[in-house]
Design a protein around this motif. Structure first.
Motif, PDB file in Angstrom:
ATOM      1  N   HIS B  84       0.839  -1.191   0.000  1.00 45.69           N
ATOM      2  CA  HIS B  84       0.000   0.000   0.000  1.00 45.69           C
ATOM      3  C   HIS B  84       0.877   1.245   0.000  1.00 45.69           C
ATOM      4  N   SER B  85       0.385   2.310  -0.604  1.00 45.90           N
ATOM      5  CA  SER B  85       1.190   3.530  -0.723  1.00 45.90           C
ATOM      6  C   SER B  85       1.308   4.261   0.597  1.00 45.90           C
ATOM      7  N   ALA B  86       1.957   5.369   0.610  1.00 48.09           N
ATOM      8  CA  ALA B  86       2.313   6.059   1.845  1.00 48.09           C
ATOM      9  C   ALA B  86       1.148   6.431   2.766  1.00 48.09           C
ATOM     10  N   GLU B  87       0.181   7.171   2.258  1.00 48.60           N
ATOM     11  CA  GLU B  87      -0.823   7.727   3.167  1.00 48.60           C
ATOM     12  C   GLU B  87      -1.928   6.740   3.497  1.00 48.60           C
ATOM     13  N   LEU B  88      -2.321   6.703   4.744  1.00 48.25           N
ATOM     14  CA  LEU B  88      -3.432   5.839   5.134  1.00 48.25           C
ATOM     15  C   LEU B  88      -4.309   6.622   6.091  1.00 48.25           C
ATOM     16  N   CYS B 113       3.176   0.538  11.581  1.00 50.36           N
ATOM     17  CA  CYS B 113       3.062   0.828  10.158  1.00 50.36           C
ATOM     18  C   CYS B 113       1.980   1.879   9.925  1.00 50.36           C
ATOM     19  N   LYS B 117       2.215   5.788   8.492  1.00 50.83           N
ATOM     20  CA  LYS B 117       1.405   6.246   7.364  1.00 50.83           C
ATOM     21  C   LYS B 117       0.434   7.347   7.757  1.00 50.83           C
TER      22      LYS B 117
END
Lengths: 163, 353
Positions: B84-88, B113, B117
Motif C-alpha cells: 500500500h502507498s504512503a498515506e493511510l 506501520c 502512514k
C-alpha cells in the motif's frame, strides 16, 4: 467583483445554464447553489442574464442534474431522510451505465458532492462481488496485460482471488 | 459502430480510489488490480484499509490448521500493508473467534506501520479472547489519530513520555480490561480535543470522573461496576447511560448545554446537580428504582420540557410508556406528588394500576 448582497436578490435571481448542445435551462438560485462550481462562478459574475456555458455536459445529463438538485433543495426541510434516500435509490436503480458515468463526470465538474457520492456508491454496488471476467465484460475494460504480467499481478494479490 | 467505451477506467484516479474503491470490501478493491494496467496500482492509494470480519473468516480456512491460519493472516496483512502507498487515513482490523490467539508482535508492527502512514482513524477489535492481549505501546505513537476504537484489549500503562492524542475527537473503548478510573482520567486529560466518548463493558471503572473541555457526547454502556459519574464537561450536549446497574450517583457540573439525557437499566439512583437547559429526559428503568431520588433528579432540571418514562415501577404504581409534557397538568402532578394519585395518561398505551 459583483456579489449577491442580500437574500431577497438571491431569492429572485434565476440562473441560466447552457448545455453542450446549446440548450438553455433556467433554475432557481438555491438550486444552482447546490453546485460549488456554480456558486463560485456566480460569486464572480453576480446575478446575470447571460447563460453559464457548460461545454462538456449534454442537455440530457444536465436535465438529470437539475432534477436531482431541485428535488434535494425542496426536500431539505420538508421530506424525511428516509424518503429522500428512497428517491435517490429510484433515480439510479435502472440507470444505464452510459448515463451513470456521464452523470458522475458532470457532478464532479459541478462539484455537487452528494450527487457524486450517490453515483459512486451506485458504481461500487455494481462492482461488488463480481469476478474480474464479469467486470471486464460489464464495463468493457480492455485487458492489456501480457499473460506473464497478469500472472504476476494475480500472484501478488492472491488472497483477493482465493476461494 | 465502434467498440463500447470503457467509461469506468476513464474516470480520474482520485474518484476511482477515494470515492469508489474505498467503498468496496478490501477483497474486491484489491481484485480490481487485475482488470488492466490502468488498474494495477490503483488499490494502493485507497485511503482506508479495513480488514473486516469477512477477511478474518476467509483466513480461517477449514483445510488449514490453526497455526497456518495465523501465518496466513499475518502474511496477508503484512503484504497488503507493504504494498500500500504512503498515506493511510483509516485502518481497521477485526479479530474474531477462534483465531483469538493473535501474536501480539504482529499487532504492534501493524500499528507501527499505520502510525508511520499517518493514520487518522484506527480500529482494532478483538471479538473474543481467552488471553490478555495488551495494548501495544506503539499505539501511543499514532500522533495523528482523530478517531480510535479499541475492543477486547488489556490496558497496561500509558507511556511516561506520551504527549497525548492532540487531534483525537472520537474514542470508543469496548471490553477493555484493566482500564481503571485513574488511567482513563489520565488518558482523557491528554486528549484535550475529545468530543465523543463511548465506554462499553469496562468493568474496572468504578468512580468515573471525566474532565473534558470539548466533550459533547458521552455514552456509558454495560459498565456494571460504575457507582458514580462526575462529569466536568462544559460542552456536553448528549449523555447516554445504559445498563450501568451499580450507578447511584451522577453529578453533572457546568453542563449548561446538556439537552439530552437517555438512561436505562439503572439500579437505585441518587441526586444530580442542577442542570439548566436540559430539555428532554428519557428514562427506561427497572423495578429497583425508588422514586424519591428520582424526583430529586427530575427536580434538578428546571427547563425540562419533555419527560419520557418507560416502565418505571414505583412502590405502588406502574407507569407505562408515555410522554408527559411539562405543560400538562398531569405532568405537574407527577413532579409534585410522591404517589401520583391522579396521574393521567396522555400518550401511549401504558399500563396504569
Amino acid at each position: 467583483m459583483a456579489e449577491l448582497p442580500n437574500t431577497t436578490m438571491a431569492n429572485e435571481c434565476k440562473v441560466k445554464l447552457k448545455s453542450k448542445d446549446d440548450k438553455i435551462f433556467e433554475v432557481e438560485y438555491a438550486v444552482a447553489m447546490q453546485s460549488q462550481t456554480l456558486k463560485n462562478a456566480l460569486a464572480h459574475t453576480g446575478c446575470t442574464d447571460t447563460a453559464l456555458p457548460l461545454h462538456d455536459i449534454s442537455s440530457q445529463i444536465l436535465a438529470k442534474v437539475i432534477e436531482y438538485c431541485e428535488y434535494h433543495v425542496n426536500a431539505a426541510n420538508t421530506i424525511s431522510e428516509k424518503d429522500v434516500k428512497t428517491w435517490d435509490e429510484e433515480l439510479v436503480k435502472h440507470m444505464d451505465q452510459d448515463t451513470l458515468f456521464r452523470l458522475i463526470v458532470a457532478a464532479k465538474y459541478l462539484e455537487i458532492h452528494n450527487l457524486v457520492d450517490l453515483m459512486c456508491k451506485t458504481i461500487a454496488d455494481r462492482i461488488k462481488d463480481k469476478s474480474v471476467e464479469e467486470l471486464r465484460e460489464i464495463f468493457h475494460v480492455q485487458n492489456d496485460f501480457t499473460p506473464e504480467e497478469e500472472e504476476q499481478v494475480r500472484r501478488e494479490t492472491k488472497w483477493a482471488h482465493g476461494e | 459502430m465502434g467498440m463500447p467505451i470503457d467509461r469506468l477506467s476513464d474516470l480520474p484516479d482520485n474518484l476511482l480510489c477515494c470515492n469508489i474503491l474505498s467503498l468496496l470490501p478490501l477483497k474486491d478493491a484489491i481484485r480490481s488490480s487485475v482488470l488492466s494496467t490502468r488498474w494495477r496500482h490503483l488499490w494502493k492509494h485507497i485511503p482506508c484499509l479495513h480488514f473486516s470480519r469477512d477477511f478474518f473468516e476467509s483466513a480461517n480456512h477449514p483445510d488449514r490448521v490453526r497455526s497456518e491460519c495465523l501465518g496466513y493472516l499475518k502474511h496477508t496483512v503484512d503484504d497488503i500493508l507493504l504494498r500500500h502507498s504512503a498515506e493511510l487515513e483509516s485502518f481497521r482490523i477485526y479479530f474474531g473467534h477462534p483465531l483469538s490467539r493473535v501474536n501480539l508482535e504482529n499487532i504492534a508492527e501493524w500499528i507501527d506501520c499505520a502510525a508511520v502512514k499517518g493514520v487518522k482513524h484506527l480500529g482494532l477489535i478483538i471479538d473474543f479472547t481467552t488471553m490478555e492481549i495488551h495494548i501495544p505501546p506503539s499505539l501511543f505513537d499514532c500522533h495523528s489519530l482523530a478517531d480510535l476504537e479499541l475492543g477486547g484489549f488489556t490496558f497496561s500503562e500509558i507511556p511516561t513520555d506520551f504527549g497525548g492524542f492532540l487531534s483525537l475527537k472520537t474514542c470508543s473503548f469496548s471490553n477493555i480490561y484493566n482500564l481503571t478510573d485513574d488511567k482513563l482520567q489520565q488518558l482523557i486529560a491528554l486528549c484535550p480535543n475529545l468530543q465523543k466518548l463511548v465506554l462499553e463493558a469496562c468493568f474496572q471503572l468504578e468512580n468515573l470522573r471525566i474532565r473534558a473541555p470539548d466533550l459533547d457526547s458521552l455514552k456509558l454502556r454495560g459498565c456494571y461496576s460504575i457507582e458514580s459519574l462526575t462529569a466536568d464537561c462544559p460542552r456536553l450536549v448528549k449523555l447516554e447511560v445504559e445498563d450501568c446497574d451499580s450507578l447511584f450517583k451522577m453529578q453533572l457540573n457546568f453542563c449548561v448545554f446538556l439537552q439530552n439525557v437517555t438512561a436505562s437499566g439503572f439500579g437505585s439512583f441518587g441526586g444530580v446537580c442542577t442542570v439548566k437547559f436540559l430539555k428532554t429526559l428519557s428514562f427506561m428503568a427497572y423495578p429497583e428504582i425508588s422514586h424519591p431520588p428520582f424526583l430529586t433528579l427530575v427536580g434538578s432540571f428546571p427547563d425540562l420540557e419533555e419527560l419520557k418514562l418507560t416502565a418505571i415501577f414505583f412502590e405502588d404504581m406502574t407507569v407505562g410508556k408515555m410522554v408527559v409534557p411539562r405543560q400538562d397538568v398531569a405532568a405537574q402532578k407527577l413532579l409534585a406528588h410522591t404517589k401520583f394519585p391522579n396521574l393521567k395518561k396522555t400518550v401511549g398505551d401504558g399500563r396504569i394500576r
